[in-house]
Write an enzyme that holds these catalytic residues in place. Structure first.
Site, short mmCIF file in Angstrom:
data_model
loop_
_atom_site.label_atom_id
_atom_site.label_comp_id
_atom_site.label_asym_id
_atom_site.label_seq_id
_atom_site.Cartn_x
_atom_site.Cartn_y
_atom_site.Cartn_z
CG ASP A 478 -2.17 0.72 0.93
OD1 ASP A 478 -2.43 1.57 0.15
OD2 ASP A 478 -3.25 0.56 1.83
CG ASP A 548 -9.40 2.51 -0.61
OD1 ASP A 548 -8.96 1.33 -0.78
OD2 ASP A 548 -8.75 3.16 0.38
#
Ligand code: DGJ
Length: 730
Positions: A478, A548
């Site tokens: 990430d 997301d």
């Protein structure tokens, strides 16, 4: 031989699968762009030389006799500043006398059977390569222009190496990767813009006089604008007409430009963003630029996308994984966020077993002091207080269920509240310490200074230690904030503007030493969703978490936009719970599975909360994915036929390369009462093959199915999906 040089006319022809790229060396020794488009004959192209409008033309330096001999007249392979060319320069240099002048003229060429790799940066593999040597006649400064073509796609990879052969310092103020021009201004400029949870929407702007610029200043490729620019002919559409695309294989601040010129051409150029950029080349040094992947299709925007997909799958993404079955994951993020225990994770894993899910991914929160996003980043040590029994307790349980174990990292970051920051505050990027200026926060965290070797060594050692000490077969990498204060404590003042590019080089170094050094671990990219979705990341990570926003309705738009450049297999998409955590929307599980099933798929919810009926459905979805979808996602051709960014529908047909089978996924956003009849039409079938439609039993020619289609009979309410499977009947 895909690349040919004709000495009589000094013309180079580069032939790809369905495309020719051509340029010639003109009588000013300038590399003059001639053609990029449909295949053409290897003719003398001097007839098409420039004779159009310009303003205040300057002759080539020293030539007082021929006003039409001006660098600014010629369609370019490279533009340079200060010697008569007023267009956007590809390169601008400064020599020790303060002059910002250069003339990069023909000095020879080489044709290489295999493309050499770029030092320190990912790039396309293989392919016959032309290296065009250009040199300044007055100072020993040169540019090597690399061109690679492929026989299996209509793509050309380009980059430039700038060479300081002088005995002194040369400063690069701008060092782009490529330039070419298109005739006439009859194009729209396409780009992909967005934000967190809404990445890669399509924007089209009429080409204009002056510059349209697509860029990032974030030291990452960003969700704001993707490193892509398209030039779509005004008479082209999704299925027909000329469409060009350029994708910069680069993860830091970039710029791609389309400049409408007074001669009605469009100059296309770009590379590393020259905003906040200056690079000092010492005597004898070279500067390598990132590669631009350029594609052409006369099958419209859809054809352009398929060329990108083929080029990336064959020549960019790791061959070991690109066409191999992908992990079908359960990720605990939306199921638990930071709030988990060893027992809870085991329960989720157990509840996932037997449904066709083969990998359990433990997301954020397993390390350091990390119960929320205020602390812990940088401390890659298992939090055994939270995870009683340690990581191995979870891994052993997951493995005992016959599943693989995956783990989340955010290696480039540090929280102020971490042991790493307390020991090494200087590791975090910030204004020079002496200035006393505080750093900007992003998600309560700082970015580590990857331009520093000691920082990179720390990251590599701490991440690899976890990977080596535990049975980890999957990593989610990430990256959740952008760089501010682009400064490094270890760079001298005159090199501070090298920061953004040095960050990229540092990033690729840690990718080499973690991703490539662990070839049996499957790595997925992620950046606050899809904020670093670019070709360079794809060279290391076969798939990237797309957004997301896991809401199937919003995902139709995000995935549609992403597919303009990137293959379905590069997008990671999960089925999540309803009401959706980002939008509050409720969609049926069939639609969630069908939309996520167009990508590399998985689940992201608390599997322990499912009903038996939902579990049975998930089992069936996974069987359908493995049996009918996955191969198409990995290797098939994508045909988009309904654009959800413009209509009430979303439709994509994935077709096998041999056109023997295909699946159409059709989605309706809002159901209207008494709405006009909608016909569903698959695309990309072989018109001459006969297909059986599994759902209806209909047997018909591809031409019939694609032309007539059939009326939409889609029960249910809003956000409903229907799928049709087509199999060739011999
Ligand atoms: C952002 C990612 O996109 C999410 O999927 C999740 O991994 C969180 N970060 C964790 O902090």
């Amino acid at each position: 031989m895909a690349i040919k040089f004709y000495p009589e006319t000094k013309t180079f022809f580069l032939d790809g699968k369905n495309m020719t790229y051509a340029f010639r060396i003109n009588d000013a020794d300038f590399a003059e762009h001639c053609h990029f488009g449909s295949p053409i004959g290897h003719d003398d192209l001097s007839f098409c030389k420039m004779a159009g409008a310009t303003s205040m033309a300057a002759s080539v330096p020293g030539d007082n006799g021929s006003p039409m001999k001006s660098y600014g007249y010629y369609p370019p392979e490279i533009t340079f500043y200060g010697t008569g060319d007023f267009r956007e320069p590809t390169v601008q240099i400064e020599t020790p006398d303060g002059a910002r002048l250069c003339q990069l003229l023909y000095a020879g060429y080489d044709i290489l059977a295999e493309k050499p790799a770029i030092k320190g940066m990912p790039s396309m593999r293989g392919g016959e390569t032309l290296v065009l040597h250009l040199k300044d006649p007055y100072i020993d400064f040169g540019a090597d222009l690399y061109y690679t073509v492929y026989d299996d796609c209509s793509a050309i990879a380009r980059r430039i190496v700038y060479i300081n052969g002088t005995n002194d310092t040369v400063v690069l103020h701008r060092a782009y990767s490529f330039a070419f021009s298109l005739h006439n201004r009859d194009y729209k400029v396409m780009s992909l813009y967005g934000q967190w949870a809404g990445e890669r929407s399509i924007q089209e702007t009429p080409a204009q006089y002056g510059v349209i610029s697509v860029d990032s200043k974030l030291t990452s490729s960003s969700a704001i604008l993707n490193p892509f620019i398209g030039l779509i002919a005004n008479d082209a559409c999704e299925t027909h007409g000329d469409a060009y695309g350029v994708n910069l294989i680069y993860s830091s601040s970039f710029v791609l430009k389309a400049q409408g010129l007074s001669d009605d051409r469009i100059l296309v150029t770009g590379g590393i963003n020259d905003f906040d950029f200056r690079w000092t080349l010492e005597a004898g040094e070279e500067f390598e630029t990132p590669e631009a992947l350029m594609v052409y299709s006369n099958e419209g925007v859809g054809g352009m996308s398929r060329q990108f997909h083929d080029a990336m799958r064959e020549h960019l993404i790791n061959q070991k994984y690109v066409k191999a079955c992908r992990p079908l994951v359960i990720n605990n993020w939306e199921g638990t966020y930071f709030n988990f225990t060893t027992d809870k994770l085991k329960e989720i894993a157990s509840a996932s077993a037997g449904l066709g899910i083969d990998t359990f991914v433990l997301d954020d929160g397993w390390f350091g002091k990390r119960d929320d996003d205020w602390s812990g980043l940088g401390d890659w040590v298992v939090n055994e207080k939270k995870l009683v029994g340690g990581l191995d307790a979870v891994i052993e349980h997951v493995n005992s269920l016959g599943m693989k174990f995956g783990l989340w990292f955010e290696p480039e970051m540090v929280n102020e509240d971490s042991d790493l920051f307390r020991a090494h505050p200087d590791y975090a990027i910030g204004a020079p310490m002496s200035s006393g200026r505080p750093r900007c926060y992003g998600r309560h965290q700082y970015v580590l200074d990857l331009t520093r070797k000691d920082v990179r060594d720390y990251i590599v050692e701490s991440v690899n230690k976890i990977l080596h000490n535990h049975h980890i077969e999957y990593v989610k990498w990430d990256y959740n904030r952008a760089v501010t204060e682009s400064c490094s404590e270890q760079l001298p003042p005159h090199r501070q503007m090298e920061f953004a590019h040095r960050y990229a080089l540092g990033l690729y170094d840690i990718f080499d030493r973690i991703v490539l050094a662990n070839p049996d671990v499957f790595f997925e990219g992620c950046s606050s969703g899809g904020a670093r979705f670019d070709g360079a990341v794809l060279a290391y990570f076969p798939q990237i978490w797309t957004s997301d926003c896991s809401d199937a309705e919003r995902r139709t738009e995000i995935q549609y936009g992403t597919s303009i450049v990137y293959p379905q297999s590069a997008m990671s998409a999960h089925v999540s719970a309803v009401p959706n955590h980002q939008t509050g929307r409720v969609t049926c599980i069939e639609t969630r599975a069908a939309i996520a099933g167009l990508c590399a798929t998985g689940y992201e919810l608390d599997m322990t909360s499912l009903t038996d009926e939902e579990r049975e459905k998930i089992k069936a979805f996974n069987e359908e994915y493995r049996n009918n979808m996955e191969e198409l996602v990995l290797t098939g051709d994508l045909y988009r036929s309904e654009n959800p960014q413009k209509s009430n529908f979303f439709a994509e047909t994935l077709v096998s390369k041999d056109k023997s089978h295909a699946v159409l996924t059709f989605y309706r956003r809002i159901r209207y009462a008494n709405s006009p009849l909608k016909h569903i039409r698959p695309a990309g079938l072989d018109p001459n093959k006969t297909y059986k439609v599994k759902e209806t039993g209909l047997v018909a020619k591809g031409s019939t199915l694609m032309s007539l289609g059939y009326p939409l009979i889609l029960p249910g309410s809003d956000f409903a999906t229907i799928k049709y499977h087509y199999d060739e009947v011999k």
